[in-house]
Scaffold this motif. Structure first.
Motif, short mmCIF file in Angstrom:
data_model
loop_
_atom_site.label_atom_id
_atom_site.label_comp_id
_atom_site.label_asym_id
_atom_site.label_seq_id
_atom_site.Cartn_x
_atom_site.Cartn_y
_atom_site.Cartn_z
N ASP A 101 43.71 65.66 42.01
CA ASP A 101 42.99 64.36 41.68
C ASP A 101 42.46 63.47 41.47
O ASP A 101 41.89 62.51 41.33
CB ASP A 101 44.02 63.72 42.58
N GLU A 112 41.66 61.78 32.53
CA GLU A 112 41.51 60.85 33.28
C GLU A 112 40.67 59.63 33.10
O GLU A 112 40.31 58.86 34.24
CB GLU A 112 40.95 61.62 34.94
N LYS B 298 51.61 69.82 43.32
CA LYS B 298 51.50 69.27 43.11
C LYS B 298 52.11 70.03 41.71
O LYS B 298 52.56 68.85 41.32
CB LYS B 298 49.62 68.55 42.55
#
Ligand SMILES: Cc1ncc(C[n+]2csc(CCOP(=O)(O)OP(=O)(O)O)c2C)c(N)n1
Ligand SMILES: [Mg+2]
Lengths: 285, 318
Positions: A101, A112, B298
């Motif tokens: 993440d 991102e 994920k």
């Protein structure tokens, strides 16, 4: 204008801080590429704290600004640290490097939205082409700022680099300053063992480039080389700085071979490295 | 239900390295090429013991594919080694024209496939390679599940005449298939027979399918588990025989849902025996940095995801 415009003394201190960031970042995730990152630190610090004209208020189009492209994307740690230290994003974010993440991907990415990055890299050999395209757009837009691009020396074994090199001279792309990190190392060994590069300066000259040489681990020679490179732009030829660096520069046990291309230090090695990378005002993230 | 156990986790790429080394001894026509990733591909042993048959090409994958094609002319059997991304997408047209279309006996050996490459992130984590390679006429596509099977596959493809894409990975995974297995290209491996749902898995997902089978058994669901190590040519008979019995199927792969194992199975079922199918695959996305385990969670590639998919498939049966 460069937003920082630091003195050589200040650049040296920033470079030490960036090197501390690099070894800490790769240590934290036990992966990543310290060798080339440490070798190219002085190049990055020069660009972002002295040489390039840009704004830290990042815009993808970068109109009226100098642009930088990293083709050898595996040395992302040095770029991320430099971008954070230059003010593109909070240095605390360096702690997320290579974690899930994160915006700080193993290799630079745009998905991102990390400020400072305009194209993904990691698969080698593609960055020079992208930089040339961006340089041509600058010309079409009557934007006379410059485009900088860094490649590895192993990376130039990719044929695409030479397709781009030929194109640049043919189209007189003289608003680009390319640099090759000539550290003489790649993954499987030295470039001499893996794939002889021969006389790279002569090769690029034969392809129609204006080629300078500089020691990439000395601001005293690197900064004048950038000055000369800038002066050489606008004369109908693409400009190259053939930059000699030492892989792992600044951490003695990481220097002198290819071994630290993509290996992270363990706890003990990290401490030794940090001892060797002193800063005046330590501000580790 | 058969129990599968393992004494050790090992990386599939080391299975490739071991198989290649054995071929070095047993088949003098085998040559190896590598693009500056000798250690990562575990080709060091071959390089050390057969230096005259090992070719370092540097970071130049397109050149490597052309060289390999050329080396087949006169009878060598070239094994190329680099990461899966640089073995496929980077060199698709070189493979297409000089190898596949020209019918050359090249073995394209591709490591670090899929998400489990981990921290390097999306630029290196190819999730489209099975699709690309299976679209090429003449190409055989193999994705073995563990060390032993990768070693056996490596040895087997040297005996087969024609271009092969051999896909394997970076992390250590349970090594549960027999060391002395005979690897038959194109032949599905029945791991567990069952009646309620067929689970067809490839590569790293095979072990997860076995785990899912146990979890389903605890819920009273009988799952048939099939290891498809060869995605092309697909073992149509095995797929159809199983789904005719269970009437629904889950496919599981470390690959995009477009173009991979799932689509291969769907094509066979759609034209022969339409049945509910659920995909365990990545959902038209690039990967990202992270540990292999985190990424598998994920992106929905765990045994839990297989169980959930099996329950969905069963609920859709007429
Ligand atoms: C197309 C492609 N092939 C192979 C790799 C794997 N790889 C990553 S870095 C590297 C060596 C690069 O050498 P160099 O450009 O000299 O960088 P340095 O090792 O000096 O940092 C290789 C082969 C890659 N990233 N992309
Ligand atoms: Mg190098």
């Amino acid at each position: 204008m460069n937003p920082h415009n630091k003195s050589i003394e200040e650049l040296k201190d920033i470079a030490s801080q960036v090197r501390r960031d690099i070894v800490r970042m790769v240590h934290a995730v036990n992966s990543g590429h310290p060798g080339g990152s440490l070798g190219c630190t002085d190049y990055f610090v020069s660009l972002y704290f002295k040489v390039m004209n840009y704004s830290t208020d990042f815009k993808m189009d970068g109109k009226g600004e100098d642009l930088f492209f990293l083709s050898n994307g595996h040395i992302s740690p040095v770029w991320y640290s430099t971008l954070a230290r230059a003010g593109f994003f909070d240095v605390k974010e360096l702690a997320t490097f290579r974690k899930i993440d994160s915006r700080l991907q193993g290799h630079p990415a745009t998905e991102e939205g990390l400020e400072g990055i305009r194209v993904a890299s990691g698969s080698l050999g593609q960055g020079l082409s992208v930089a040339l395209g961006a340089a041509q757009t600058k010309k079409l837009n009557n934007d006379n700022s410059l485009v900088y691009v860094l490649m590895g020396d192993g990376e130039v074994e990719e044929g695409q680099v030479w397709e781009a090199a030929m194109y640049a001279a043919h189209h007189k792309i003289d608003n680009v300053i390319a640099t090759i990190d000539r550290n003489g190392q790649q993954i499987d060994g030295s470039t001499n063992e893996v794939m002889s590069l021969g006389d790279l300066k002569a090769k690029f000259e034969a392809f129609g480039w204006h080629v300078l040489e500089a020691n990439g681990n000395s601001f005293e020679t690197l900064l004048p080389a950038f000055d000369e490179a800038k002066k050489s732009t606008g004369h109908g030829k693409p400009v190259m700085i053939m930059m000699d660096t030492e892989m792992g520069y600044g951490v003695d046990f990481m220097m002198g071979s290819h071994k630290w291309h993509g290996v992270a230090p363990n706890d003990e090695q990290l401490q030794i490295a940090l001892q060797q990378l002193a800063v005046q005002v330590a501000s580790d993230y | 239900m058969k129990e599968y156990t393992y004494s050790e986790k090992k990386d599939t790429r080391s299975g490739f390295g071991a198989g290649l080394h054995e071929l070095g001894k047993s088949n003098l026509e085998v040559v190896a090429l590598c693009a500056d990733l000798t250690g990562s591909l575990k080709m060091d042993a071959f390089k050390k013991d057969f230096p005259e048959r090992f070719f370092q090409v540097g970071i130049a994958e397109a050149n490597m594919m052309g060289l390999a094609a050329g080396m087949t002319i006169g009878g060598k059997i070239p094994f190329t080694g680099t990461f899966a991304n640089f073995s496929t997408g980077r060199v698709y047209d070189q493979i297409r024209q000089s190898i596949a279309y020209s019918g050359k006996n090249v073995k394209i050996c591709a490591s670090h496939a899929g998400l489990t490459l981990g921290e390097d992130g999306a630029t290196h984590q190819i999730l489209e390679d099975i699709g690309m390679m299976r679209m090429l006429p003449h190409m055989t596509v193999i994705n073995p599940c563990d060390y032993n099977q990768t070693k056996a596959a490596t040895i087997a493809i040297a005996e087969y005449e024609g271009p092969v894409y051999l896909r394997f990975g970076r992390p250590s995974v349970p090594n549960f298939t027999p060391a002395d297995q005979k690897f038959e290209i194109g032949k599905a491996v029945m791991l567990n027979e069952g009646t309620d749902v067929t689970i067809i898995a490839t590569g790293h997902l095979v072990w997860k399918a076995i785990l899912a089978g146990k979890m389903l058994a605890d819920k009273g669901i009988s799952a048939e588990i099939i290891n498809i190590h060869t995605i092309k040519p697909l073992d149509n008979e095995a797929v159809l025989a199983s789904v005719r019995k269970t009437k629904c199927v889950v496919t599981a792969e470390e690959h995009n849902r477009f173009g991979g194992l799932g689509d291969s199975v769907a094509q066979v079922l759609g034209t022969n025996f339409p049945a509910p199918q659920e995909y365990v695959a990545t959902n038209d996305t690039f990967g990202e940095s992270g540990t292999p385990e985190e990424l598998m969670v994920k992106y929905g590639l765990t045994e839990n995801d297989i169980v959930a998919a099996a329950e969905r498939a069963i609920s859709r049966k007429q």
